[in-house]
Motif scaffolding. Structure first.
Motif, PDB file in Angstrom:
ATOM      1  N   GLN A   1       0.832  -1.213   0.000  1.00  0.00           N
ATOM      2  CA  GLN A   1       0.000   0.000   0.000  1.00  0.00           C
ATOM      3  C   GLN A   1       0.862   1.256   0.000  1.00  0.00           C
ATOM      4  OE1 GLN A   1      -2.374  -0.308   3.535  1.00  0.00           O
ATOM      5  NE2 GLN A   1      -3.586  -2.056   2.793  1.00  0.00           N
ATOM      6  N   VAL A   2       2.035   1.141   0.629  1.00  0.00           N
ATOM      7  CA  VAL A   2       2.888   2.306   0.846  1.00  0.00           C
ATOM      8  C   VAL A   2       4.327   1.945   0.484  1.00  0.00           C
ATOM      9  CG1 VAL A   2       3.806   3.901   2.574  1.00  0.00           C
ATOM     10  CG2 VAL A   2       1.417   3.147   2.705  1.00  0.00           C
ATOM     11  N   ARG A   3       5.019   2.879  -0.160  1.00  0.00           N
ATOM     12  CA  ARG A   3       6.463   2.768  -0.395  1.00  0.00           C
ATOM     13  C   ARG A   3       7.092   4.084   0.020  1.00  0.00           C
ATOM     14  NH1 ARG A   3       4.828   0.045  -5.407  1.00  0.00           N
ATOM     15  NH2 ARG A   3       5.657  -2.087  -5.456  1.00  0.00           N
ATOM     16  N   VAL A   4       8.010   4.026   0.979  1.00  0.00           N
ATOM     17  CA  VAL A   4       8.686   5.229   1.462  1.00  0.00           C
ATOM     18  C   VAL A   4      10.184   4.952   1.532  1.00  0.00           C
ATOM     19  CG1 VAL A   4       8.882   6.933   3.307  1.00  0.00           C
ATOM     20  CG2 VAL A   4       6.686   5.818   2.882  1.00  0.00           C
ATOM     21  N   TYR A   5      10.995   5.873   0.982  1.00  0.00           N
ATOM     22  CA  TYR A   5      12.451   5.729   1.022  1.00  0.00           C
ATOM     23  C   TYR A   5      13.041   6.991   1.634  1.00  0.00           C
ATOM     24  CZ  TYR A   5      11.108   2.288  -2.490  1.00  0.00           C
ATOM     25  OH  TYR A   5      10.489   1.257  -3.151  1.00  0.00           O
ATOM     26  N   GLU A   6      14.060   6.821   2.453  1.00  0.00           N
ATOM     27  CA  GLU A   6      14.654   7.969   3.133  1.00  0.00           C
ATOM     28  C   GLU A   6      16.167   7.820   3.208  1.00  0.00           C
ATOM     29  OE1 GLU A   6      12.483   7.564   6.781  1.00  0.00           O
ATOM     30  OE2 GLU A   6      14.058   6.365   7.739  1.00  0.00           O
ATOM     31  N   GLY A   7      16.845   8.940   3.472  1.00  0.00           N
ATOM     32  CA  GLY A   7      18.292   8.951   3.568  1.00  0.00           C
ATOM     33  C   GLY A   7      18.770   9.174   4.991  1.00  0.00           C
ATOM     34  N   TRP A   8      19.937   8.567   5.304  1.00  0.00           N
ATOM     35  CA  TRP A   8      20.600   8.752   6.597  1.00  0.00           C
ATOM     36  C   TRP A   8      22.093   8.951   6.366  1.00  0.00           C
ATOM     37  CZ3 TRP A   8      18.383   8.700  11.519  1.00  0.00           C
ATOM     38  CH2 TRP A   8      17.000   8.407  11.544  1.00  0.00           C
ATOM     39  N   ARG A   9      22.674   9.867   7.130  1.00  0.00           N
ATOM     40  CA  ARG A   9      24.118  10.104   7.037  1.00  0.00           C
ATOM     41  C   ARG A   9      24.815   9.543   8.276  1.00  0.00           C
ATOM     42  NH1 ARG A   9      22.343  15.279   5.199  1.00  0.00           N
ATOM     43  NH2 ARG A   9      22.711  15.553   2.975  1.00  0.00           N
ATOM     44  N   PHE A  10      25.983   8.960   8.025  1.00  0.00           N
ATOM     45  CA  PHE A  10      26.829   8.464   9.108  1.00  0.00           C
ATOM     46  C   PHE A  10      28.224   9.047   8.960  1.00  0.00           C
ATOM     47  CE2 PHE A  10      23.418   5.425   8.972  1.00  0.00           C
ATOM     48  CZ  PHE A  10      23.190   5.142  10.306  1.00  0.00           C
ATOM     49  N   ALA A  11      28.895   9.209  10.070  1.00  0.00           N
ATOM     50  CA  ALA A  11      30.212   9.842  10.066  1.00  0.00           C
ATOM     51  C   ALA A  11      31.242   9.010   9.326  1.00  0.00           C
ATOM     52  CB  ALA A  11      30.670  10.098  11.499  1.00  0.00           C
TER      53      ALA A  11
ATOM     54  N   ALA B   1      20.279   6.042  17.496  1.00  0.00           N
ATOM     55  CA  ALA B   1      21.122   5.532  18.582  1.00  0.00           C
ATOM     56  C   ALA B   1      22.500   5.131  18.084  1.00  0.00           C
ATOM     57  CB  ALA B   1      20.436   4.342  19.254  1.00  0.00           C
ATOM     58  N   CYS B   2      22.586   4.768  16.793  1.00  0.00           N
ATOM     59  CA  CYS B   2      23.870   4.365  16.204  1.00  0.00           C
ATOM     60  C   CYS B   2      24.624   5.541  15.591  1.00  0.00           C
ATOM     61  CB  CYS B   2      23.635   3.307  15.136  1.00  0.00           C
ATOM     62  SG  CYS B   2      23.117   1.700  15.779  1.00  0.00           S
ATOM     63  N   GLY B   3      24.162   6.751  15.832  1.00  0.00           N
ATOM     64  CA  GLY B   3      24.875   7.932  15.346  1.00  0.00           C
ATOM     65  C   GLY B   3      24.420   8.441  14.002  1.00  0.00           C
ATOM     66  N   GLY B   4      23.322   7.917  13.483  1.00  0.00           N
ATOM     67  CA  GLY B   4      22.833   8.375  12.196  1.00  0.00           C
ATOM     68  C   GLY B   4      22.182   9.741  12.266  1.00  0.00           C
ATOM     69  N   GLU B   5      22.275  10.473  11.176  1.00  0.00           N
ATOM     70  CA  GLU B   5      21.623  11.784  11.048  1.00  0.00           C
ATOM     71  C   GLU B   5      20.576  11.679   9.951  1.00  0.00           C
ATOM     72  OE1 GLU B   5      22.609  16.281   9.396  1.00  0.00           O
ATOM     73  OE2 GLU B   5      24.262  14.905   9.875  1.00  0.00           O
ATOM     74  N   TYR B   6      19.328  11.917  10.288  1.00  0.00           N
ATOM     75  CA  TYR B   6      18.239  11.805   9.327  1.00  0.00           C
ATOM     76  C   TYR B   6      18.395  12.855   8.236  1.00  0.00           C
ATOM     77  CZ  TYR B   6      13.449  11.569   7.509  1.00  0.00           C
ATOM     78  OH  TYR B   6      12.341  11.438   6.703  1.00  0.00           O
ATOM     79  N   ALA B   7      18.382  12.431   6.976  1.00  0.00           N
ATOM     80  CA  ALA B   7      18.585  13.340   5.849  1.00  0.00           C
ATOM     81  C   ALA B   7      17.299  13.589   5.074  1.00  0.00           C
ATOM     82  CB  ALA B   7      19.653  12.776   4.916  1.00  0.00           C
ATOM     83  N   GLY B   8      16.166  13.094   5.582  1.00  0.00           N
ATOM     84  CA  GLY B   8      14.896  13.334   4.926  1.00  0.00           C
ATOM     85  C   GLY B   8      14.585  12.303   3.858  1.00  0.00           C
ATOM     86  N   GLU B   9      13.433  12.472   3.236  1.00  0.00           N
ATOM     87  CA  GLU B   9      12.991  11.524   2.215  1.00  0.00           C
ATOM     88  C   GLU B   9      13.608  11.790   0.850  1.00  0.00           C
ATOM     89  OE1 GLU B   9       8.787  11.092   1.994  1.00  0.00           O
ATOM     90  OE2 GLU B   9       8.537  10.734   4.155  1.00  0.00           O
ATOM     91  N   GLU B  10      14.093  13.021   0.626  1.00  0.00           N
ATOM     92  CA  GLU B  10      14.579  13.346  -0.718  1.00  0.00           C
ATOM     93  C   GLU B  10      15.701  12.427  -1.188  1.00  0.00           C
ATOM     94  OE1 GLU B  10      16.087  17.117  -3.410  1.00  0.00           O
ATOM     95  OE2 GLU B  10      16.436  17.128  -1.242  1.00  0.00           O
ATOM     96  N   PRO B  11      16.758  12.146  -0.394  1.00  0.00           N
ATOM     97  CA  PRO B  11      17.802  11.231  -0.884  1.00  0.00           C
ATOM     98  C   PRO B  11      17.258   9.849  -1.215  1.00  0.00           C
ATOM     99  CG  PRO B  11      18.563  12.427   1.055  1.00  0.00           C
ATOM    100  CD  PRO B  11      17.095  12.687   0.938  1.00  0.00           C
ATOM    101  N   GLY B  12      16.337   9.361  -0.390  1.00  0.00           N
ATOM    102  CA  GLY B  12      15.755   8.054  -0.650  1.00  0.00           C
ATOM    103  C   GLY B  12      14.902   8.033  -1.895  1.00  0.00           C
ATOM    104  N   GLU B  13      14.087   9.056  -2.076  1.00  0.00           N
ATOM    105  CA  GLU B  13      13.230   9.109  -3.251  1.00  0.00           C
ATOM    106  C   GLU B  13      14.052   9.297  -4.523  1.00  0.00           C
ATOM    107  OE1 GLU B  13      10.127   8.345  -3.309  1.00  0.00           O
ATOM    108  OE2 GLU B  13      10.025   8.121  -1.136  1.00  0.00           O
ATOM    109  N   ARG B  14      15.143  10.055  -4.418  1.00  0.00           N
ATOM    110  CA  ARG B  14      16.014  10.226  -5.584  1.00  0.00           C
ATOM    111  C   ARG B  14      16.731   8.914  -5.913  1.00  0.00           C
ATOM    112  NH1 ARG B  14      16.880  14.640  -8.267  1.00  0.00           N
ATOM    113  NH2 ARG B  14      16.044  16.612  -7.533  1.00  0.00           N
TER     114      ARG B  14
END
Length: 530
Positions: free
Chosen positions: A277-287, A363-376
Motif C-alpha cells: 500500500q505504501v512505499r517510502v524511502y529515506e536517507g541517513w548520514r553516518f560519520a 542511537a547508532c549515530g545516524g543523522e536523518y537526511a529526509g525523504e529526498e535522498p531516498g526518493e532520488r
C-alpha cells in the motif's frame, strides 16, 4: 524491443556525461576521449555460420517454423556475450569471433527439449539466452563458433496464479517488468528489483541466483523459488511440489545458480506477496563507513528490518553515486556516508517499522537526511548501467564487482579488495577511483558492491585483467565468496572452483555428465570442461 547491441538498455534513455563530470574525470584520473568511436552494427564483419544443412533442418523441425531459426548477422551479434565492461569494449571494437552460429527461439518446454536433442545429435553447444544481462561471461562458452543461442523470449507467460497459496508459475523468458505487470493486475508483486530489472528475465534470475535491491524485505530470488522445471538433453527434471520437504536433498538447489550448464529452465514457481500500500524511502548520514555498517548490522540482526537497506562508503557518497541521477553534482555530495532505508507494506506496518528503525539509526549515530535522498535513489535506481556506458563513451573505464562475507570478516574484506584494485590499476598506469556500498544485508553478514573507474589505458580489456585477478584473490583470501548475485560464468570460474574445492567440482561435473552427457550445455561456464 531489443536491448542496445553495444551497450545497456534503451538507447533513448542514454545520456552523455555533463561537462563538469568529464572535467572531473580528466583532472582526477587523467581520462581522455579515445581517438576513434565504437564500431557501427553494419560495419561489423561476422564470420559465416557454422550451421550445417542437416543441423538447420533439425533445428527448424524442433521449432516448427524457419522464422524461429535466425542466422542473419544482426541477430547473431545481438546474442554475442553479455553486458560486462570487457564484453562491451570488445563488441564496440567489432570483435565478434565468438558469435553464435544461429539463434533459435522455441515456444514451449517440448520445443526446448527438441532443440536440445537436435543440438546433441549435431554436436552444437547451447547457450540459454534470457535478457542477455550477464556480466560474468555467462553467455561466453568455450565452444568457438559451434554453438547456438537459445533465446527464450517466446516463453514469456504467467502460466498460473494461486491466490490462496500466494504462488505463481512464470515462464523463463518473461522480463521482470512484464512479470510485475501481470502479477500487479491480480494485486500481487514478486518484489524482486535488481539493477538489471528493466531487461533481465525470470529464468535468468533463477539461473544466476539473483538478489534484488529490496532483498532485506522480500528476500533473494532463490528464496522466492518454490519449484523449477528443467529441460535437459536427457529429459525433464521437475523440482518442488510443496513449500518445504524432508524428502531427500532439495534438487531445486542444483538448478538455482546453475547458469545453463545443467539444463534450460522452462518454468519457475515463485512465492508472491500482496502489492504494498505504501512505499517510502529515506536517507541517513553516518560519520564513517564503519559507523554505518554497525547500524545496518543492528537492524539486520535485531530489527526492525527495512525492505531496502544499503550504505555507500565515503568515496561513493562524495562522488554522488548513492544517487545515480545526480552523479558529480555539488548538492549530492556530503561528508561521511549516505545510507538508504526503504519501507514497503501496509500503511500501519510501514509506519511502525519506520519509527522503530529510526530509533535504532539515531542511537547508532545516524543523522536523518529526509525523504529526498531516498526518493532520488528510488527514481535513479536503474540508471547505473547507463552511467557506465556514458563513462565508456567519455574514455573512462568503469566496472563493478561484488562479494559477501560474515559481519566479522566484512571490514577486512572491504580493505583488501580496495587495496588490491588500487595497487593493480596504479601499477598499470591508470590509478583508479574505487567506490563501494553494502547492497544486501542478512542476520549473519552482508554483501559489498564495488565500482571502479579509471582511465582506459592503451588496451582496456587487458588493463583490467590483472586488477580483476587481484580482486578475486583478495576476496577468497579475506573470507568472501567470489559472487553474491552476479553469478560465476567463465569470469569467476577459477575462483569458484577454489571456493568449493576439488570434491565440490567433481560433484557438479558428475551431475552435468548425467544430465548433459555430450557436454553441449554452456560448456566452460560455472565448472571446467571435463
Amino acid at each position: 524491443m531489443d536491448m542496445l547491441w553495444s551497450g545497456w538498455g534503451d538507447p533513448a534513455k542514454a545520456a552523455p556525461l555533463p561537462d563538469s563530470v568529464i572535467a572531473l574525470l580528466r583532472d582526477l584520473l587523467g581520462v581522455t576521449p579515445r581517438e576513434s568511436g565504437p564500431a557501427t552494427l553494419g560495419d561489423i564483419a561476422v564470420p559465416g555460420s557454422a550451421l550445417t544443412g542437416a543441423a538447420r533442418r533439425a533445428l527448424t523441425a524442433a521449432v516448427k517454423d524457419p522464422v524461429h531459426l535466425r542466422t542473419d548477422a544482426e541477430s547473431r551479434i545481438r546474442h554475442t556475450r553479455g553486458r560486462s565492461t570487457p564484453d562491451l569494449l570488445r563488441i564496440r571494437a567489432g570483435e565478434v569471433d565468438d558469435v553464435p552460429a544461429a539463434v533459435v527461439l522455441p515456444a514451449n518446454h517440448d520445443e526446448v527439449l527438441a532443440v536440445l536433442r537436435a543440438c546433441a545429435e549435431h554436436g552444437l553447444a547451447v547457450v540459454p539466452f534470457g535478457g542477455g544481462t550477464s556480466v560474468v561471461g555467462g553467455l561466453a562458452p568455450e565452444a568457438g563458433h559451434g554453438f547456438v543461442a537459445l533465446d527464450l523470449r517466446r516463453l514469456d507467460g504467467l502460466l498460473s496464479l494461486d491466490e490462496v497459496s500466494r504462488t505463481a508459475v512464470l515462464q523463463p523468458g518473461l522480463r521482470a517488468p512484464d512479470a510485475e505487470a501481470l502479477l500487479g493486475e491480480r494485486g500481487f508483486t514478486l518484489g524482486h528489483f535488481p539493477q538489471s530489472y528493466e531487461w533481465a528475465s525470470i529464468g535468468g534470475f533463477a539461473a544466476a541466483r539473483s538478489s534484488g535491491q529490496a532483498s532485506a524485505g522480500y528476500g533473494r530470488f532463490d528464496e522466492m523459488v518454490l519449484g523449477v522445471t528443467l529441460a535437459t538433453p536427457e529429459g525433464t527434471l521437475e523440482t518442488g511440489r510443496a513449500p518445504r520437504s524432508a524428502a531427500g536433498p532439495d534438487l531445486r538447489q542444483l538448478v538455482l545458480g546453475s547458469e545453463g550448464a545443467l539444463g534450460v529452465i522452462t518454468s519457475v514457481t515463485v512465492r508472491i506477496r500482496p502489492l504494498p500500500q505504501v512505499r517510502v524511502y529515506e536517507g541517513w548520514r553516518f560519520a564513517s563507513f564503519e559507523a554505518g555498517t554497525a547500524a545496518l548490522r543492528r537492524l539486520a540482526q535485531d530489527g526492525p528490518r527495512p525492505t531496502v537497506l544499503r550504505l555507500s562508503d565515503e568515496t561513493e557518497s562524495l562522488i554522488g553515486l548513492a544517487q545515480p541521477d545526480r552523479i558529480g553534482s555539488e548538492d549530492a555530495r556530503s561528508a561521511g556516508c549516505m545510507a538508504i532505508a526503504g519501507y514497503e507494506g501496509t500503511a500501519e506496518d510501514t509506519a511502525d517499522r519506520r519509527a522503530r528503525a529510526r530509533e535504532v539509526l539515531l542511537a547508532c549515530g545516524g543523522e536523518y537526511a529526509g525523504e529526498e535522498p531516498g526518493e532520488r535513489w528510488a527514481h535513479g535506481r536503474y540508471n547505473a548501467p547507463y552511467l557506465r556506458d556514458a563513462l565508456l563513451d567519455a574514455g573512462a573505464f568503469a566496472e563493478t564487482l561484488e562479494t559477501a562475507a560474515f559481519w566479522s570478516a566484512l571490514p577486512g574484506l572491504y580493505q583488501a579488495v580496495r587495496e588490491a584494485l588500487t595497487a593493480a590499476l596504479t601499477e598499470a598506469g591508470t590509478p583508479p577511483l574505487v567506490m563501494c556500498h553494502i547492497s544486501h544485508v542478512y542476520e549473519n553478514g552482508a554483501s559489498l558492491y564495488f565500482t571502479v573507474v579509471s582511465a582506459q589505458g592503451d588496451d582496456p580489456v587487458a588493463h583490467w585483467a590483472p586488477a580483476k585477478r587481484a580482486a578475486g584473490d583478495a576476496i577468497l583470501a579475506s573470507g568472501g565468496t567470489i559472487s553474491h548475485h552476479h553469478g560465476v560464468g567463465t569470469d569467476h570460474r577459477d575462483w569458484f572452483t577454489r571456493e568449493i574445492g576439488p570434491v565440490g567440482v567433481r560433484v557438479l561435473q558428475a551431475v552435468k555428465a548425467e544430465l548433459d552427457p555430450t557436454g553441449i550445455l554452456n560448456p566452460g561456464v560455472l565448472i571446467p570442461v571435463r
